[in-house]
Write a protein that holds these residues in place. Structure first.
Motif, PDB file in Angstrom:
ATOM      1  N   TYR A   1       0.833  -1.208   0.000  1.00 57.80           N
ATOM      2  CA  TYR A   1       0.000   0.000   0.000  1.00 57.80           C
ATOM      3  C   TYR A   1       0.866   1.256   0.000  1.00 57.80           C
ATOM      4  CZ  TYR A   1      -3.547   3.362   1.486  1.00 57.80           C
ATOM      5  OH  TYR A   1      -4.388   4.446   1.566  1.00 57.80           O
ATOM      6  N   ALA A   2       2.012   1.204   0.704  1.00 56.47           N
ATOM      7  CA  ALA A   2       2.890   2.368   0.760  1.00 56.47           C
ATOM      8  C   ALA A   2       3.388   2.771  -0.624  1.00 56.47           C
ATOM      9  CB  ALA A   2       4.079   2.083   1.677  1.00 56.47           C
TER      10      ALA A   2
ATOM     11  N   GLY B   1      -0.455   2.569  -3.356  1.00 56.67           N
ATOM     12  CA  GLY B   1      -1.771   3.006  -2.885  1.00 56.67           C
ATOM     13  C   GLY B   1      -2.531   3.802  -3.920  1.00 56.67           C
ATOM     14  N   ASN B   2      -1.815   4.392  -4.882  1.00 53.95           N
ATOM     15  CA  ASN B   2      -2.481   5.191  -5.917  1.00 53.95           C
ATOM     16  C   ASN B   2      -3.313   4.341  -6.871  1.00 53.95           C
ATOM     17  OD1 ASN B   2       0.157   4.183  -6.785  1.00 53.95           O
ATOM     18  ND2 ASN B   2      -0.259   5.257  -8.705  1.00 53.95           N
TER      19      ASN B   2
ATOM     20  N   PHE C   1      -4.146   6.896  -2.355  1.00 55.58           N
ATOM     21  CA  PHE C   1      -3.260   8.010  -2.017  1.00 55.58           C
ATOM     22  C   PHE C   1      -2.054   7.931  -2.948  1.00 55.58           C
ATOM     23  CE2 PHE C   1      -0.356   5.227   0.055  1.00 55.58           C
ATOM     24  CZ  PHE C   1       0.771   5.950   0.419  1.00 55.58           C
TER      25      PHE C   1
ATOM     26  N   GLY D   1       1.077   7.481  -2.794  1.00 59.83           N
ATOM     27  CA  GLY D   1       2.147   6.508  -2.631  1.00 59.83           C
ATOM     28  C   GLY D   1       3.473   7.170  -2.278  1.00 59.83           C
ATOM     29  N   PHE D   2       4.372   6.387  -1.723  1.00 62.77           N
ATOM     30  CA  PHE D   2       5.685   6.889  -1.337  1.00 62.77           C
ATOM     31  C   PHE D   2       6.731   6.431  -2.342  1.00 62.77           C
ATOM     32  CE2 PHE D   2       3.724   6.190   2.983  1.00 62.77           C
ATOM     33  CZ  PHE D   2       3.519   7.538   3.255  1.00 62.77           C
TER      34      PHE D   2
ATOM     35  N   VAL E   1       3.011   3.581   7.914  1.00 62.64           N
ATOM     36  CA  VAL E   1       2.255   3.687   6.663  1.00 62.64           C
ATOM     37  C   VAL E   1       0.851   4.235   6.928  1.00 62.64           C
ATOM     38  CG1 VAL E   1       1.245   2.390   4.750  1.00 62.64           C
ATOM     39  CG2 VAL E   1       3.571   1.868   5.529  1.00 62.64           C
TER      40      VAL E   1
ATOM     41  N   GLN F   1       1.265   8.102   8.016  1.00 66.64           N
ATOM     42  CA  GLN F   1       1.818   8.997   6.999  1.00 66.64           C
ATOM     43  C   GLN F   1       0.956   9.054   5.735  1.00 66.64           C
ATOM     44  OE1 GLN F   1       4.409  11.023   7.305  1.00 66.64           O
ATOM     45  NE2 GLN F   1       4.846  10.362   9.393  1.00 66.64           N
ATOM     46  N   SER F   2       0.238   7.988   5.443  1.00 66.94           N
ATOM     47  CA  SER F   2      -0.636   7.987   4.266  1.00 66.94           C
ATOM     48  C   SER F   2      -2.019   8.543   4.581  1.00 66.94           C
ATOM     49  CB  SER F   2      -0.786   6.567   3.725  1.00 66.94           C
ATOM     50  OG  SER F   2      -1.506   5.759   4.640  1.00 66.94           O
ATOM     51  N   ASN F   3      -2.248   8.851   5.879  1.00 64.86           N
ATOM     52  CA  ASN F   3      -3.552   9.336   6.340  1.00 64.86           C
ATOM     53  C   ASN F   3      -4.616   8.238   6.287  1.00 64.86           C
ATOM     54  OD1 ASN F   3      -4.681  11.565   7.584  1.00 64.86           O
ATOM     55  ND2 ASN F   3      -5.729  12.250   5.735  1.00 64.86           N
ATOM     56  N   LEU F   4      -4.172   6.989   6.168  1.00 67.41           N
ATOM     57  CA  LEU F   4      -5.107   5.871   6.091  1.00 67.41           C
ATOM     58  C   LEU F   4      -5.930   5.758   7.364  1.00 67.41           C
ATOM     59  CD1 LEU F   4      -6.178   3.300   4.656  1.00 67.41           C
ATOM     60  CD2 LEU F   4      -4.297   2.046   5.745  1.00 67.41           C
TER      61      LEU F   4
END
Length: 631
Positions: A138-139, A142-143, A151, A153-154, A415, A418-421
């Motif tokens: 997901y990190a 996630g997009n 989101f 993604g990193f 994750v 920081q991803s606001n999940l």
């Protein structure tokens, strides 16, 4: 002192490394260091010990290949440790999201994550690895997900930075708790058990309850609650006490699956029992930024209600099924308690130190030292060097098996935050429940149970706290109540089919059918299954409110869970029909959830106990008549 095998030798690398781990933890307690020094070193010790104590066991690989892989893991762990020590000054002074991330940082971070994944697999199995893999994916991608899950993604640099280069991620709250709390309490539990405390708990429980109806089962509940509150691990408690209590129950007529189920739920409940509770309770204290003593106090009333209800179910089912008590000769065969009563001093010292205001870690160290002093107060409890060696071997080994999985959970936290999940998940849960507090709580309950299947309690709790607590707080629930709600269901997931780690361990120890054991333990857990709802609606049960409110809340919970227990046991002087069980059970459920003294609680309490009393009196009237006809 003998060393029968390399595994038992005091000169073996794993033993010496374990002693070094203990000495390091004592040193940083007396001489606190920077977090980015303490936490990486702690994690390196834990990884090394885990790889040494749990070498690769894949049968598809030859022994030389397995040895080579283990050696590579150890070398890689040492390399990661060297990275953190050599780069300490830079890592502690750099600015997150501003300072550059070097190739060395990326390589070290990737290696550390890989080591944690393999360590988690060896410690708790593939399920946790699967959860971690999902969050890692997901990190980066996630997009690709639709809707609120999506989101941007990193990049690799950002992912490594938030995961391994700051006091967040794997070096965040989870590892901090392992360093500051968990290690010391695991050390105390291992030392106390090695000094004879675990055996004393079992023998004391047999002496107290053995001659009562269902005495062996009651003894198992009492001893496992005492030892479980110290060990903090359901599976470890099952293995340590179950080898004695399960055969004891089977000898008095308790079926194997039920004996194993009783041990599983009793050992699991130890994580709810103050003063020590489970590992997750220390993390709760950190997350809420409150003293651990506050968490232990809040957990007291529900834990007492849980164990009293469990003892009542055990008693009533023993009467229903005709399980015999232990004979006087069987109880007399247990070693005398009085000459060993001084072995209860270490837990009392721990409690006294906590109450006196000493830090949790310092209290645990003082109590740990006392474990090897108190046995020498009487000649009959003297111990040899082997007890000290066993404690020094078990403490770091058990600590490593906890430290590595919960450090890996730091990846999930990094994750999710920081991803606001976490916040988006909370919002979606509230939207799904459409403002209904009961539906929100029910969804969180189900989510915790599903996550807890196959995960250690602490791992399930951390994920649940990140994902569900914000959602529950959004509907107006007090933070302490929200955390305890999640905590309880993550604990109970240890005995919830189809994957129930404590039940599986008990079935193996008791040579019982796995699924029958799981369902038996789950059935017994139902005496506490809806207690967490009372945290939400009656804060007095978490020791919040005036003295009168707390007293009334405690009495209400004890009497309400007793009704629930009667319904599940199906016995109240005689077997209960389904109608009576339904009425008593429904009344007990209402009384458990509703605030003490409210109209709903009063209706549930009066209706339930009136029905139970009517059944009991009818059984008493029928008994003399039956005896008279028999004459």
């Amino acid at each position: 002192m003998t060393a029968a095998s390399p595994d038992k030798s005091v000169l073996s690398p794993k033993f010496l490394l374990g002693v070094g781990f203990v000495l390091f933890q004592v040193w940083i307690l007396l001489n606190p260091q920077q977090p980015l020094f303490e936490r990486p070193v702690h994690l390196v010790f834990a990884l090394l010990l885990l790889f040494l104590y749990q070498p690769l066991s894949s049968e598809s690989l030859s022994r030389p290949v397995r040895i080579a892989i283990d050696a590579a893991m150890i070398v890689a762990t040492l390399g990661v440790g060297a990275y953190y020590l050599l780069e300490f000054d830079r890592l502690t002074t750099r600015m997150e999201n501003v300072s550059p991330v070097f190739d060395l940082d990326i390589w070290a971070g990737v290696v550390l994550v890989a080591l944690l994944l393999e360590g988690a697999r060896r410690a708790v199995g593939w399920i946790l690895v699967g959860v971690l893999a999902v969050f890692i994916a997901y990190a980066f991608w996630g997009n690709l997900l639709p809707g609120w899950l999506s989101f941007r993604g990193f990049g690799l640099d950002a992912a490594i930075e938030i995961s391994t280069m700051t006091t967040a991620g794997v070096l965040g709250i989870t590892t901090s708790t392992s360093v500051s709390f968990i290690f010391y309490f695991i050390m105390f539990g291992a030392f106390y058990s090695a000094a004879g405390g675990g055996q004393l708990f079992i023998d004391l429980a047999v002496r107290v309850a053995g001659r009562a109806t269902g005495g062996t089962a009651k003894a198992a509940v009492i001893s496992s609650s005492l030892m479980g509150s110290i060990s903090g691990s359901a599976v470890a408690n099952v293995v340590s006490t179950g080898v004695l209590t399960i055969p004891l129950m089977k000898r008095t007529g308790v079926p194997s699956h039920r004996a194993a189920g009783i041990e599983a739920i009793a050992s699991t409940g130890g994580q709810l029992m103050p003063p020590i509770m489970g590992v997750a309770a220390f993390i709760m204290a950190e997350m809420l930024n409150v003293p651990y003593a506050r968490i232990a106090l809040a957990g007291l009333i529900p834990a007492v209600a849980f164990y009293l209800a469990l003892l009542l179910v055990v008693d009533l089912t023993a009467r229903r099924d005709g399980v015999r008590a232990m004979t006087a000769e069987e109880v007399a065969a247990v070693d005398p308690i009085l000459p060993r009563l001084h072995l209860l001093l270490p837990p009392l010292i721990l409690i006294g130190a906590l109450v006196s205001g000493y830090s949790a870690a310092y209290s645990a160290v003082i109590a740990s030292v006392s474990c090897f002093v108190m046995p020498f107060l009487r000649r009959n409890t003297w111990i040899g060097w082997s007890a000290l060696i066993d404690g020094l071997r078990e403490a770091p080994r058990q600590a490593a098996e906890v430290a590595v999985p919960i450090a890996s959970i730091g990846l999930v936290i990094a994750v999710a935050v920081q991803s606001n999940l976490a916040l988006k998940f909370a919002g979606s849960l509230v939207a799904l429940a459409e403002g209904s507090i009961f539906l929100s709580l029910a969804l969180a309950m189900v989510g915790c149970i599903i996550m807890g299947m196959g995960l250690p309690t602490v791992a399930a709790y951390i994920i649940g706290a990140v994902l569900f607590v914000p959602a529950i707080q959004n509907i107006g629930v007090d933070p302490l109540a929200a955390h305890f709600f999640i905590f309880y269901y993550c604990v109970l997931s240890m005995v919830t089919p189809p994957v129930a780690l404590a039940s599986f361990a008990a079935a193996a120890v008791g040579d019982a059918p796995v699924m029958k054991t799981s369902w038996s333990a789950f059935g017994l857990s139902l005496v506490a299954f809806f207690v967490p709802f009372s945290f939400i609606f009656d804060p007095a049960v978490l020791w919040q409110g005036t003295a009168i409110e707390i007293l009334l809340g405690a009495l209400a919970m004890l009497t309400s869970t007793a009704l629930w227990a009667i319904a599940f046991a199906g016995w109240c002087g005689r077997s209960l029909g389904w109608t009576a069980r339904a009425v008593i059970g429904a009344s007990g459920l209402v009384a458990v959830i509703a605030p003490a003294g409210s109209f709903a609680w009063t209706i549930g309490f009066v209706t339930g106990w009136a029905m139970a009393l009517a059944v009991f009196l009818a059984a008493r009237r029928r008994a003399p008549l039956t005896a008279k006809l028999a004459d």
